[in-house]
Design a protein around this motif. Structure first.
Motif, short mmCIF file in Angstrom:
data_model
loop_
_atom_site.label_atom_id
_atom_site.label_comp_id
_atom_site.label_asym_id
_atom_site.label_seq_id
_atom_site.Cartn_x
_atom_site.Cartn_y
_atom_site.Cartn_z
N GLN A 1 0.51 -1.32 -0.10
CA GLN A 1 -0.26 -0.59 0.60
C GLN A 1 1.09 1.18 0.20
OE1 GLN A 1 -3.56 0.23 -0.28
NE2 GLN A 1 -3.58 1.86 0.25
N ASN B 1 0.87 3.70 -2.83
CA ASN B 1 1.13 5.34 -2.45
C ASN B 1 1.99 6.16 -2.92
OD1 ASN B 1 -1.50 5.39 -1.02
ND2 ASN B 1 -0.68 4.49 0.37
N ARG C 1 0.46 7.84 -6.30
CA ARG C 1 -0.50 9.32 -5.36
C ARG C 1 0.12 9.96 -4.91
NH1 ARG C 1 -3.37 3.88 -3.65
NH2 ARG C 1 -3.82 3.20 -5.05
N ASP D 1 -5.98 10.12 9.71
CA ASP D 1 -7.25 9.64 9.07
C ASP D 1 -8.73 10.35 9.58
OD1 ASP D 1 -9.78 7.26 8.60
OD2 ASP D 1 -10.39 8.37 10.87
N PRO D 2 -9.22 11.17 9.26
CA PRO D 2 -10.50 12.41 8.35
C PRO D 2 -11.15 12.09 10.05
CG PRO D 2 -10.55 11.90 7.04
CD PRO D 2 -9.18 10.56 7.27
N GLU E 1 -7.30 4.10 4.23
CA GLU E 1 -6.80 3.62 2.99
C GLU E 1 -6.58 5.35 3.13
OE1 GLU E 1 -9.27 3.63 -0.42
OE2 GLU E 1 -7.62 3.61 -2.03
N GLU E 2 -7.63 6.10 3.08
CA GLU E 2 -6.88 8.00 3.00
C GLU E 2 -6.02 8.23 4.18
OE1 GLU E 2 -10.78 9.30 3.38
OE2 GLU E 2 -10.49 11.92 3.59
N ALA E 3 -6.19 7.53 6.03
CA ALA E 3 -4.97 7.71 6.54
C ALA E 3 -3.87 7.23 6.55
CB ALA E 3 -5.25 6.94 8.12
N TYR E 4 -3.50 5.79 5.40
CA TYR E 4 -2.08 6.02 4.68
C TYR E 4 -1.63 6.66 3.52
CZ TYR E 4 -2.52 1.40 7.07
OH TYR E 4 -3.64 0.50 7.67
N LEU E 5 -2.80 6.97 2.73
CA LEU E 5 -2.33 8.08 2.27
C LEU E 5 -1.64 9.85 2.70
CD1 LEU E 5 -1.93 8.69 -1.24
CD2 LEU E 5 -4.42 9.74 -0.67
N ASN E 6 -2.18 9.57 3.76
CA ASN E 6 -2.47 11.78 4.24
C ASN E 6 -1.17 11.33 5.19
OD1 ASN E 6 -5.11 12.72 3.51
ND2 ASN E 6 -6.10 11.77 6.04
N GLN F 1 1.54 11.90 3.03
CA GLN F 1 1.67 13.32 2.35
C GLN F 1 2.11 13.99 3.45
OE1 GLN F 1 0.12 14.42 -0.49
NE2 GLN F 1 1.44 16.15 -0.71
#
Ligand code: NAI
Length: 339
Positions: A17, A21, A25, A130-131, A288-293, A296
């Motif tokens: 993952q 990313n 990404r 995570d949002p 998923e979003e947390a790993y990306l954030n 980043q």
């Protein structure tokens, strides 16, 4: 646009993952090298994603490749040594949790980070990115629930993943270090204090194999923090419905709940079983979003020369608390923790 030449070690469940990313990404990261002890994994990645360099030896990657940053997603027992090696070679480092499985190696990693103050070191406590957890933290800071009194965190892996959990159990550091460590970090983050004492219990309720390495398939712990707040943790491996992550913070004037029902989405199914919602099935789906954030943030910290909020000391503290909980579970007694 500036691209940070990045390598990754560990191409397993989570490494895949992070690699994806980094490769596709995160605009400021460029995945230049991949490393795993399994040659087929390395070849597969290089071929499928056209990654220029592949290694089966981490030291060789660090020495030979012209990298600026490395992502560490190897098994937990390798983290600290790989952190030190990368920092010594001048790289920025992002490392998966837990920081280390012994206090000595965590302290050594701290010294390595301190010796390289101009390089970024970040630990992958991704729930902070995570949002929903970020929103809850903001609400808490705005005073929406008054002063926090109790943190409650459940982290229960799906029964469907039990084979892997048993196979990797002996080297994972145990349920508290492997699973509850996320909740331990969140408790420190939300309660803004350190744990002072812990009493843990648990057992093998479905899978006796865990007893052979002094672990349980479901464990829990009650802690008191230095500011008199409380925390209660459940870590397990046998959720029949999926990946069960549930968090609650009770305050003097209200309560925050994140994932009270750990649903996969907003859909309700009304059928012959009644009314139901489906559950996320694994960490990749839920976070998923947390790993990306988090990656980043790592890239932005490198570009701006800023230190990330989640640092090497957070890693050490979480390991200390998780190990104290493990000791309490094994010795069946209250354990006091050095604050
Ligand atoms: P895995 O077993 O699926 O993958 C491990 C990878 O590391 C494999 O590619 C393996 O070949 C490679 N590897 C093993 N020894 C190596 C060595 N000496 N040098 C180079 N490569 C080596 O493991 P998984 O589940 O991906 O976990 C990796 C790390 O990520 C662990 O520390 C785990 O605690 C953490 N993790 C964190 C999660 C999160 O939500 N933040 C979720 C799952 C894992």
């Amino acid at each position: 646009m500036k691209k940070i030449r990045t390598g990754i070690v560990g191409l397993g469940r989570l490494g895949r993952q992070h690699a994806e990313n980094a490769a596709f990404r995160i605009p400021h990261l460029e995945l230049q090298a991949v490393c795993s002890v399994v040659p087929e994994e390395v070849e597969d990645f290089q071929k499928t994603w056209q990654i220029p360099e592949g290694y089966v030896d981490y030291d060789e990657m660090i020495e030979k490749s012209d990298l600026e940053a490395v992502l560490i997603a190897s098994p937990s027992g390798y983290h600290c040594r790989q952190i030190e090696k990368a920092l010594a070679a001048g790289l920025h480092v992002f490392c998966e949790k837990p920081l280390g499985i012994s206090l000595d190696e965590c302290r050594q990693a701290e010294r390595a980070v301190e010796a390289h103050p101009d390089q970024i070191f970040m630990l992958g406590f991704m729930r902070r990115f995570d949002p929903s957890y970020q929103y809850a933290k903001k609400k808490l800071e705005e005073g929406a629930i008054g002063k926090p009194i109790l943190f409650r965190g459940y982290s229960i892996d799906p029964e469907s993943a039990i084979e892997g959990a048993i196979r990797f159990g002996p080297t994972s550091g145990g349920q508290f270090l492997d699973m509850a460590v996320h909740d331990i970090d969140l408790a420190r983050w939300f309660l803004q204090a350190e744990a002072r004492s812990v009493y843990a219990v648990g057992g093998c309720y479905l899978h006796p194999e865990f007893a052979s390495f002094n672990d349980g398939d479901n464990v829990s712990a009650l802690m008191q923090f230095e500011n008199d707040t409380m925390a209660f943790f459940v870590a397990g491996r046998t959720a029949p419905h999926g990946y069960h992550i549930e968090t609650e913070i009770i305050g003097t004037h209200g309560t925050l709940r994140i994932g009270g029902t750990p649903r996969a989405n907003q859909v309700e199914i009304l059928d012959r079983h009644g009314v139901r919602q489906e559950c996320a099935q694994n960490f990749l789906e839920r976070f998923e979003e947390a790993y990306l954030n988090e990656l980043q943030t790592f890239a932005q910290c490198i570009l701006k020369g800023e230190k990330p909020d989640v640092n090497v000391y957070d890693g050490t503290r979480a390991t200390i608390i998780a190990k104290a909980a493990t000791r309490s579970f094994r010795d069946k007694e209250l354990v006091w923790i050095d604050v």
